[in-house]
Write an enzyme that holds these catalytic residues in place. Structure first.
Site, PDB file in Angstrom:
ATOM      1  N   TYR A  24      -9.820  44.926  83.445  1.00 58.91           N
ATOM      2  CA  TYR A  24      -8.755  45.553  82.673  1.00 58.91           C
ATOM      3  C   TYR A  24      -7.532  44.486  82.377  1.00 58.91           C
ATOM      4  O   TYR A  24      -7.118  44.275  83.658  1.00 58.91           O
ATOM      5  CB  TYR A  24      -8.412  47.008  83.056  1.00 58.91           C
ATOM      6  CG  TYR A  24      -7.029  47.594  82.375  1.00 58.91           C
ATOM      7  CD1 TYR A  24      -7.156  48.394  81.162  1.00 58.91           C
ATOM      8  CD2 TYR A  24      -5.912  47.133  82.487  1.00 58.91           C
ATOM      9  CE1 TYR A  24      -6.213  48.856  80.657  1.00 58.91           C
ATOM     10  CE2 TYR A  24      -4.609  47.666  81.897  1.00 58.91           C
ATOM     11  CZ  TYR A  24      -4.839  48.726  80.953  1.00 58.91           C
ATOM     12  OH  TYR A  24      -3.779  48.999  80.368  1.00 58.91           O
ATOM     13  N   GLU A  38      -3.658  45.526  75.018  1.00 56.89           N
ATOM     14  CA  GLU A  38      -4.654  45.814  75.981  1.00 56.89           C
ATOM     15  C   GLU A  38      -6.021  45.419  75.544  1.00 56.89           C
ATOM     16  O   GLU A  38      -6.403  45.450  74.452  1.00 56.89           O
ATOM     17  CB  GLU A  38      -4.547  47.397  76.108  1.00 56.89           C
ATOM     18  CG  GLU A  38      -5.397  47.867  77.267  1.00 56.89           C
ATOM     19  CD  GLU A  38      -5.435  49.558  77.094  1.00 56.89           C
ATOM     20  OE1 GLU A  38      -4.551  50.247  77.762  1.00 56.89           O
ATOM     21  OE2 GLU A  38      -6.438  50.111  76.305  1.00 56.89           O
TER      22      GLU A  38
END
Ligand code: GDP
Ligand code: MN
Length: 377
Positions: free
Chosen positions: A104, A189
């Protein structure tokens, strides 16, 4: 808010040299099948709903297909979904890569630090929301030196990457940082960022462009966002109007009083359904327009809570009474008012003449609004 769909975010990623799976968008099952059959999208492939809500992986909006016929089937299923209230109109088909690890990475703004922040986790993927805090790393990034070597080194270490994979990570972070700044993003993101061989591939993309910078980016002007049709009309008329899922309408002035009014209604068991912030305006034309929009949202009752500071209570009351006369009978609702402050007496009198009682205390007026909504058919 300018929130890009995944395919669009990936288009931006490509411009910045971020590695992506090969893919294309389809609007129908036939188109999806053709993409797979022609090899434009290699098989096996992933078929993904293009909606703005997250959690598609867990919600059945990401499927896998081994053949062109399966791609068609997956597209049929996904295009028929209404995912978290949003109708699916497009699917993204991409080659299915074999993933060694899901990571992530995001850059966003930390409003309390007043700095951009780099957030990373070695435990990326669909369970990111439940990853323990200790497994999530947050590094503020000073925009003047920009992203530094030691910040990247810390990420590489936590991801356990070295050699060529480490070099891929450095390039990825530099590119993503460049994108974040140059596109005036408030969030970029990648979840998951997949380790594929020695490379890193962005399997998902979330990009939100800062509203206040929208004027610098006419290329995003056409982006569809999550406003309701009424909110869209309100935006064009420059009225601050937000729809929620309750049934009491709130008209107040100033963000602080508006939010406090929502809280008080909630406190007394009411459910605010739409709110309207008149801000500093008492322009009767604006008040009328705002009120008519409120009527279109068909609340069970409306609570008007105005504090006359700059705004004058009597002009608001005048605009309101005028607007009430324009609401079609089918859209009418009980109104509970509380108006205090500048020219209060005159305002209360105008309302009284129109048959609307103003209740001076917040508690009693809010309770009356909750009761009115409960009584309303
Ligand atoms: P989200 O749940 O809305 O964030 O959708 P994602 O784009 O993140 O996809 C959800 C999950 O699908 C990912 O976490 C992956 O596990 C899986 N996935 C997506 N693309 C691929 C792919 O190319 N290969 C494999 N093996 N899995 C994928
Ligand atoms: Mn994701």
């Amino acid at each position: 808010m300018v929130k890009l769909a995944e395919w669009h975010g990936k288009e931006v990623f490509r411009k910045y040299g971020i590695a992506l799976p090969q893919g294309a968008v389809a609007r129908s099952p036939g188109e999806a099948e053709a993409l797979a059959r022609s090899g434009k999208v290699p098989l096996p492939c992933v078929v993904k709903a293009q909606v703005l809500a997250g959690g598609r992986g867990k919600g059945g909006a990401v499927r896998f297909a081994n053949t062109a016929a399966e791609a068609r089937e997956a597209a049929t299923a996904i295009l028929g979904l209404e995912f978290k209230g949003e109708k699916v109109r497009e699917v993204l088909l991409e080659e299915k890569l074999s993933i060694a690890k899901e990571l992530y990475v995001s850059f966003t703004l930390d409003r309390s630090l007043r700095l951009p922040i780099l957030i990373t986790s070695a435990k990326g993927g669909v369970e990111i929301e439940s990853v323990e805090d200790a497994a999530i790393d947050r590094q503020p990034v000073d925009p003047f030196p920009g992203l530094t070597a030691y910040e990247k080194r810390r990420v590489a270490k936590s991801f356990g990457l070295s050699g060529p994979a480490r070099a891929s990570l450095d390039r990825l972070l530099d590119n993503l940082w460049k994108l974040f700044q140059a596109e005036d993003a408030e969030l970029v993101e990648i979840n998951p960022l997949a380790v594929v061989g020695d490379g890193l591939v962005a399997l998902d993309a979330k990009v939100i462009i800062e509203d206040d910078a929208a004027f610098r980016h006419p290329e995003y002007a056409e982006v569809r966002d999550d406003r309701t049709p009424l909110e869209e009309i309100a935006r064009e008329k420059e009225i601050a109007f937000v729809q929620l899922d309750g049934n009491i309408g709130v008209i107040a002035n100033g963000a602080g009083l508006t939010m406090a009014t929502l809280d008080v209604l909630q406190e007394f068991g009411g459910r605010p359904g739409v709110f309207l912030d008149l801000g500093g305006t008492d322009d009767p034309r604006k008040v009328t327009e705002a009120f008519l929009l409120m009527a279109e949202a068909r609340p069970k009752a409306v609570f008007l809570n105005i504090f006359g500071g700059v705004t004058k209570c009597d002009t608001v009351a005048k605009g309101l009474v005028e607007a009430m006369g324009k609401v079609p009978p089918s859209d009418r609702f009980p109104l509970v008012a509380r108006i205090r402050g500048n020219n209060e007496k005159e305002g209360v009198e105008i309302l009284r003449e129109a048959g609307i009682i103003s209740i001076p205390t917040l508690r009693e007026s809010a309770q009356a609004a909750v009761a009115a909504a409960a009584r309303s058919p």
